[in-house]
Design a protein around this motif. Structure first.
Motif, PDB file in Angstrom:
ATOM      1  N   ASP A  64       5.492   1.771  -7.113  1.00 52.75           N
ATOM      2  CA  ASP A  64       4.845   0.937  -7.333  1.00 52.75           C
ATOM      3  C   ASP A  64       6.532  -0.022  -7.305  1.00 52.75           C
ATOM      4  OD1 ASP A  64       2.320   2.177  -6.064  1.00 52.75           O
ATOM      5  OD2 ASP A  64       2.057   2.197  -9.010  1.00 52.75           O
ATOM      6  N   VAL A  68       1.007   3.479  -2.672  1.00 52.19           N
ATOM      7  CA  VAL A  68      -0.107   4.527  -3.097  1.00 52.19           C
ATOM      8  C   VAL A  68      -0.489   5.336  -2.381  1.00 52.19           C
ATOM      9  CG1 VAL A  68      -3.050   3.953  -3.415  1.00 52.19           C
ATOM     10  CG2 VAL A  68      -2.085   1.930  -3.860  1.00 52.19           C
ATOM     11  N   LEU A  69      -0.502   5.049  -1.072  1.00 52.35           N
ATOM     12  CA  LEU A  69      -0.468   6.562  -0.327  1.00 52.35           C
ATOM     13  C   LEU A  69       0.667   7.746  -0.346  1.00 52.35           C
ATOM     14  CD1 LEU A  69      -1.059   3.962   3.383  1.00 52.35           C
ATOM     15  CD2 LEU A  69      -2.162   5.203   2.104  1.00 52.35           C
ATOM     16  N   SER A 121       0.596  -1.175  -0.031  1.00 52.07           N
ATOM     17  CA  SER A 121      -0.076   0.468  -0.455  1.00 52.07           C
ATOM     18  C   SER A 121       0.793   1.189  -0.064  1.00 52.07           C
ATOM     19  CB  SER A 121      -1.295   0.094   1.081  1.00 52.07           C
ATOM     20  OG  SER A 121      -0.608  -0.043   2.491  1.00 52.07           O
TER      21      SER A 121
END
Length: 429
Positions: free
Chosen positions: A367, A91-92, A88
């Motif tokens: 990513d 994305v964060l 995550s």
């Protein structure tokens, strides 16, 4: 990545899919210099947090009444937390900004670190380390992504210097913890003081970060080929990059086993199998991190001269051979020296792999770094309980020989750092 306005002087483009060498140095600005200092402090703070726990792990083990296997499984809760949260991070970071995410995690460490001193059972220790693993995984990706933004603005390689500051923080934290353990200071007061220091650092760093978003809302198309070929769709480039990302992750699995063992088991090995004092036992971690720091300070120049693959292969040999010989001897000093060689051997692996991941065409750097970092955590997950299990069944010398195996694994996997191995179809490599 996107590019800031010229008035800010913060270019974050131009390094994706390029060979090892960056273009010539760009003109630096106060914004970039402040941001570079901020990233230095983030890497330093990240290392300082867990390094203050490491030398006191035998004390924590004995106070709670744990076996080596139980301690190993408790330590493994940290990479479990990292695995749960790690994917995550990209994305964060894209949503709130990599620098802000890393700074928030620093403040989280300030709150979490003192909780370890309150642990009185296995599940409490494991829970604290799980929380630290979550914070570490998010911060690891975020501070590397923000460091790449700063590096792209500078137009030259500086990522290894950030990792060198991480190693300095680990050495400083290890020395502080070892010294305070020798004086008999209560663990609670020790970790509370470290928490206050980390909170102060998070406040200092926040206004120094680069402004603006890290990158576009999604992966962009890969760069066109050097011969003017067509751009490759982002989804296709990401799929093509998956094998390379996986291999980079496996390389870091080996590296993480090497890095974790002196931290988790160096003190216990020297105390249990070599009858070393608590202060001398703590030197296994300190010497390892000191030599890693030296290797990272020299890393950019060494890689420019000899290449990432050659440096990684020599590093694998420096890890495997000295420690393999030292474990056959009955000398605590020989083991400490061998851990020093291992620190030198593994010095450039994480920054080299992170830069390789962040340079894959058509894949958002945050990513790619998140996936590589997530795979690397498998080494931190499997290593401590495996060493502890073998330590209980045979002895810790045999358990620590996992580092020797990891060194030879690095030797075999080093070629993935070659720029051509990172090409997506149509990219420039």
């Amino acid at each position: 990545m996107t590019e800031s306005s010229p008035s800010e002087g913060v270019s974050v483009s131009g390094a994706r899919g390029t060979p090892d060498r960056n273009p010539g140095p760009a003109r630096t600005t106060p914004v970039l210099r402040r941001a570079r200092t901020a990233v230095f402090l983030l890497f330093f703070a990240n290392a300082l947090a867990y390094a203050n726990v490491v030398p006191r792990l035998p004390e924590i083990r004995d106070d709670i009444g744990l076996s080596n296997t139980a301690l190993g499984t408790a330590i493994a809760a940290m990479p479990v937390g990292a695995l749960v949260a790690g994917l995550s991070a990209g994305v964060l970071g894209a949503r709130i900004g990599s620098g802000r995410l890393a700074t928030l995690c620093t403040f989280g460490f300030a709150l979490a670190l003192p909780l370890i001193s309150l642990a009185s059972a296995w599940w409490m220790l494991a829970g604290c380390l799980f929380l630290m693993g979550v914070l570490d995984a998010l911060m690891d990706v975020a501070m590397n992504a923000h460091g790449l933004r700063v590096q792209h603005g500078y137009g030259r390689s500086i990522l290894s210097s950030f990792h060198a500051l991480w190693s300095i923080g680990a050495v400083v934290g290890g020395l502080i913890s070892t010294t305070l353990a020798g004086t008999g200071l209560a663990l609670g007061w020790h970790l509370l003081a470290m928490g206050v220091l980390l909170a102060v650092l998070s406040v200092v760093v926040w206004p120094m970060l680069l402004p603006g978003p890290d990158e576009e809302s999604g992966p962009r198309e890969a760069d066109t080929a050097g011969d003017g070929g067509p751009a490759v769709p982002a989804g296709r480039a990401a799929m093509a990059a998956l094998p390379v990302v996986t291999m980079l992750g496996l390389l870091l699995v080996m590296s993480s086993v090497v890095e974790d063992t002196p931290a988790s088991w160096g003190s216990a090995l020297l105390q249990d199998d070599y009858r070393a004092s608590a202060v001398m036992a703590g030197m296994a971690y300190v010497v390892f991190q000191t030599m890693m720091t030296i290797g990272r300070l020299l890393g950019d120049r060494t890689i420019d001269r000899y290449g990432r693959v050659a440096v990684a292969r020599v590093g694998g040999l420096l890890i495997a051979i000295p420690l393999g010989l030292a474990l056959l001897a009955d000398s605590a000093v020989a083991v400490i020296i061998a851990f020093g060689f291992a620190g030198l051997g593994t010095a450039t692996l994480f920054p080299a792999a992170m830069q390789a991941a962040g340079s894959i065409p058509g894949v958002r750097s945050g990513d790619a770094i998140a996936v590589v970092s997530w795979i690397a955590r498998l080494g931190f997950l499997a290593g401590p309980p495996l060493v502890g299990l073998v330590g209980d069944r045979v002895n810790l010398r045999t358990g620590v020989s996992a580092v020797v195996i990891a060194g030879f694994g690095i030797l075999l996997l080093a070629s993935v750092l070659r720029p051509d191995a990172r090409k997506a179809p149509g990219g420039t490599g």
